[in-house]
Design an enzyme around this catalytic site. Structure first.
Site, PDB file in Angstrom:
ATOM      1  N   HIS A 138      -4.961 -10.066   7.821  1.00  0.00           N
ATOM      2  CA  HIS A 138      -4.032  -8.851   7.318  1.00  0.00           C
ATOM      3  C   HIS A 138      -2.770  -9.066   8.021  1.00  0.00           C
ATOM      4  O   HIS A 138      -2.983 -10.444   8.922  1.00  0.00           O
ATOM      5  CB  HIS A 138      -4.981  -7.577   8.946  1.00  0.00           C
ATOM      6  CG  HIS A 138      -3.821  -6.015   9.138  1.00  0.00           C
ATOM      7  ND1 HIS A 138      -3.252  -6.016   9.641  1.00  0.00           N
ATOM      8  CD2 HIS A 138      -4.236  -4.975   8.106  1.00  0.00           C
ATOM      9  CE1 HIS A 138      -2.846  -5.591   9.987  1.00  0.00           C
ATOM     10  NE2 HIS A 138      -3.231  -4.505   9.072  1.00  0.00           N
ATOM     11  N   ASP A 215     -10.272 -12.101  14.112  1.00  0.00           N
ATOM     12  CA  ASP A 215     -10.046 -10.692  14.359  1.00  0.00           C
ATOM     13  C   ASP A 215     -11.318  -9.405  13.742  1.00  0.00           C
ATOM     14  O   ASP A 215     -11.414  -9.543  13.125  1.00  0.00           O
ATOM     15  CB  ASP A 215      -8.934 -10.364  12.517  1.00  0.00           C
ATOM     16  CG  ASP A 215      -8.708  -9.007  12.816  1.00  0.00           C
ATOM     17  OD1 ASP A 215      -8.898  -7.522  13.073  1.00  0.00           O
ATOM     18  OD2 ASP A 215      -7.656  -9.041  11.972  1.00  0.00           O
ATOM     19  N   GLN A 218     -12.152  -4.830  11.286  1.00  0.00           N
ATOM     20  CA  GLN A 218     -13.260  -4.316  10.641  1.00  0.00           C
ATOM     21  C   GLN A 218     -14.199  -3.648  10.635  1.00  0.00           C
ATOM     22  O   GLN A 218     -15.540  -3.480   9.714  1.00  0.00           O
ATOM     23  CB  GLN A 218     -12.230  -4.971   8.784  1.00  0.00           C
ATOM     24  CG  GLN A 218     -11.135  -3.560   8.641  1.00  0.00           C
ATOM     25  CD  GLN A 218     -11.075  -2.387   8.467  1.00  0.00           C
ATOM     26  OE1 GLN A 218     -12.007  -1.934   8.293  1.00  0.00           O
ATOM     27  NE2 GLN A 218      -9.468  -1.825   8.260  1.00  0.00           N
ATOM     28  N   LYS A 241     -10.841   3.150  15.052  1.00  0.00           N
ATOM     29  CA  LYS A 241     -11.344   2.801  13.514  1.00  0.00           C
ATOM     30  C   LYS A 241     -12.552   2.533  14.375  1.00  0.00           C
ATOM     31  O   LYS A 241     -13.271   2.139  12.720  1.00  0.00           O
ATOM     32  CB  LYS A 241     -10.831   1.011  13.221  1.00  0.00           C
ATOM     33  CG  LYS A 241      -9.509   0.795  12.582  1.00  0.00           C
ATOM     34  CD  LYS A 241      -9.732  -0.557  11.553  1.00  0.00           C
ATOM     35  CE  LYS A 241      -7.779  -0.654  11.604  1.00  0.00           C
ATOM     36  NZ  LYS A 241      -6.872  -0.285  10.658  1.00  0.00           N
ATOM     37  N   CYS A 379      -1.767  -4.159   4.210  1.00  0.00           N
ATOM     38  CA  CYS A 379      -0.775  -4.394   4.861  1.00  0.00           C
ATOM     39  C   CYS A 379      -1.954  -6.649   4.842  1.00  0.00           C
ATOM     40  O   CYS A 379      -2.041  -6.829   5.393  1.00  0.00           O
ATOM     41  CB  CYS A 379      -1.504  -4.127   6.349  1.00  0.00           C
ATOM     42  SG  CYS A 379      -0.094  -3.338   6.627  1.00  0.00           S
TER      43      CYS A 379
HETATM   44  C1  LIG Z   1      -7.889  -6.414   9.242  1.00  0.00           C
HETATM   45  C2  LIG Z   1      -7.244  -6.162  10.318  1.00  0.00           C
HETATM   46  N1  LIG Z   1      -6.680  -6.669  11.334  1.00  0.00           N
HETATM   47  C3  LIG Z   1      -5.939  -6.074  12.059  1.00  0.00           C
HETATM   48  C4  LIG Z   1      -5.002  -4.680  11.466  1.00  0.00           C
HETATM   49  C5  LIG Z   1      -4.630  -3.511  12.603  1.00  0.00           C
HETATM   50  O1  LIG Z   1      -4.974  -2.837  13.078  1.00  0.00           O
HETATM   51  P1  LIG Z   1      -4.130  -1.952  14.273  1.00  0.00           P
HETATM   52  O2  LIG Z   1      -3.440  -1.585  13.851  1.00  0.00           O
HETATM   53  O3  LIG Z   1      -4.964  -0.608  15.073  1.00  0.00           O
HETATM   54  O4  LIG Z   1      -3.740  -2.492  15.188  1.00  0.00           O
HETATM   55  C6  LIG Z   1      -6.055  -3.520  11.047  1.00  0.00           C
HETATM   56  C7  LIG Z   1      -5.777  -2.747  10.721  1.00  0.00           C
HETATM   57  O5  LIG Z   1      -5.588  -2.162   9.616  1.00  0.00           O
HETATM   58  C8  LIG Z   1      -7.269  -3.923  10.001  1.00  0.00           C
HETATM   59  O6  LIG Z   1      -6.874  -4.128   9.177  1.00  0.00           O
END
Ligand SMILES: Cc1ncc(COP(=O)(O)O)c(C=O)c1O
Length: 421
Positions: A138, A215, A218, A241, A379
């Site tokens: 991401h 990370d 998900q 999420k 993203c």
């Molecule tokens: C895999 C992953 N990492 C990081 C993020 C960023 O999360 P946040 O916008 O809640 O900080 C997302 C959000 O879609 C994501 O799907």
């Protein structure tokens, strides 16, 4: 002392076997209609819906407990502090963290990554060093490392993926060089669904003395995590999420690393003592929580985890696996539909394109049918570039989705085909 927030074991009754209709009844928003039709919500990977347990906990917090935390000597502030720290203890348990002190509240995964890049990264990464990420990250797990590398004169390296959207694990050893200072990798990809073999990545990285950031944005919504079993050094999640509120997330970090890291931001709450000459800092996790925190968020996230703890997770996993398999089979019958991301191990996320139809048009027609999916690059522009598409449509499933939702998605896609025939 009462926190006004229900304690573990008091959420909705234990459900075995998994009863999706009872779960759905816990999520008020799922009862809405959209464009005159019952809503089908297939965008949990962007943000999840919230169970009443969470909504009520936040409501009760403001009605019975609201005060600033860690400051007051009066009972109300002590109770608010207890509720805030209860949230931390709940999430520590969900992540399998050895201690709540290793759980830092942040705004979400994005802030967790920026925190580590700005503290651990600035201290440990020097000119000529390397940070290793992967081709399926991401943007929030690319840009902070890119900024760090630019600042330090370091190099950002990227472990490639194959046509199914799986990491080329056999190349990992070659990518781990003497100069690698950190590996940062996504647990489950938001645009491909791929679940990465974190334990193996950690094993190989640790064998070379390289710490690993995961990370987990998900992955955490699909079941409790065990950071000790993964043996990762950092793990980040976003509350919104995983059925909790927005604006709250968690950075787990191993104690030795968090202790060594300098503060991220300066201000109140994170200090031990302040004079104009010198400031000393509070121990972890407070060292990283400058200013009045998101108390309501911590309480709401605690309640989300409290809710999740009641679920029969093997049954939830089987339900989600069934949804993924059923949806993959059904969508495969739509003429001209191509899946983007066909890894062997997948979270219930399906990205796809339709010949001759822009993904935004797919999303717009589906919306007319009451079906909410995400369209765009999610993203993950480098992933789109790799697969040669500008964008995809993405249906993401959670514990509250049903086979009926898949059928509605399929009917909607047949409608898309008609409109763009
Ligand atoms: C895999 C992953 N990492 C990081 C993020 C960023 O999360 P946040 O916008 O809640 O900080 C997302 C959000 O879609 C994501 O799907």
């Amino acid at each position: 002392m009462t926190t006004g927030v229900e304690r573990p074991g008091t959420a909705a009754a234990v459900r075995t076997p998994f009863d999706v209709e009872r779960v759905r009844a816990d999520f008020p928003l799922l009862g809405r209609s959209m464009r005159g039709k019952a809503l089908v919500y297939l965008d949990t990977a962007a943000s999840s819906q919230k169970p009443r347990h969470v909504i009520d906990a936040i409501h009760r917090y403001y009605e019975t407990l609201n005060a600033n935390v860690h400051r007051g000597v009066y009972q109300l502030s002590e109770e608010a502090t207890a509720a805030y720290e209860w949230g931390r203890a709940m999430i520590a348990r969900y992540l399998g963290a050895p201690s709540p002190a290793e759980v830092v509240f942040v705004r979400g995964t994005t802030e967790a990554i920026n925190l580590v890049a700005s503290t651990f990264g600035r201290r440990r990464v020097a000119a000529g060093d390397e940070v290793l990420i992967t081709a399926m990250e991401h943007h929030s797990n690319i840009v902070p490392w890119q900024m760090l590398c630019e600042e330090k004169g370091a190099r950002l390296r990227v472990l490639p993926i194959n046509d199914r959207g799986e990491l080329l694990l056999e190349e990992l050893a070659a990518f781990l060089s003497r100069r690698t200072k950190l590996v940062s990798v996504v647990h489950a990809s938001n645009s491909l669904g791929t679940i990465n073999p974190i334990k193996e990545i950690v094993r190989q990285a640790h064998a070379r003395g390289v710490p690993v950031f995961v990370d987990g944005a998900q992955a955490a919504p699909h079941g409790p995590v065990d950071v000790q079993d993964l043996d990762c050094d950092f793990y980040a999640i976003s509350g919104h999420k995983m059925f909790g509120p927005t604006g709250i997330g968690v950075l787990f970090g191993k104690r030795a690393l968090l202790d060594e890291m300098p503060p991220y931001q300066g201000g109140g709450e994170m200090i031990r003592s302040v004079t104009f000459e010198k400031t000393t800092f509070a121990p972890i996790p407070m060292k990283f929580e400058a200013g009045t925190p998101n108390i309501e968020g911590a309480v709401g996230l605690g309640a989300a985890v409290d809710y999740l703890h009641q679920l029969d997770w093997p049954a939830v996993a089987a339900h989600e696996a069934d949804l993924l398999a059923y949806a993959t089979a059904q969508l495969g019958t739509v003429p001209g539909l191509r899946f983007v991301g066909t890894a062997e191990h997948k979270a219930p996320v399906i990205s796809f394109v339709l010949d001759g139809v822009h993904p935004h048009d797919i999303g717009t027609v589906l919306d007319q049918e009451g079906v909410a999916v995400r369209t765009g690059h999610h993203c993950t522009q480098p992933v789109m570039d790799f697969f040669g598409v500008p964008a995809t449509a993405r249906a993401s499933f959670a514990l509250y989705n049903t086979r009926d939702d898949v059928d509605r998605l399929l009917a909607g896609l047949r409608q898309v085909r008609k409109v763009f025939a």
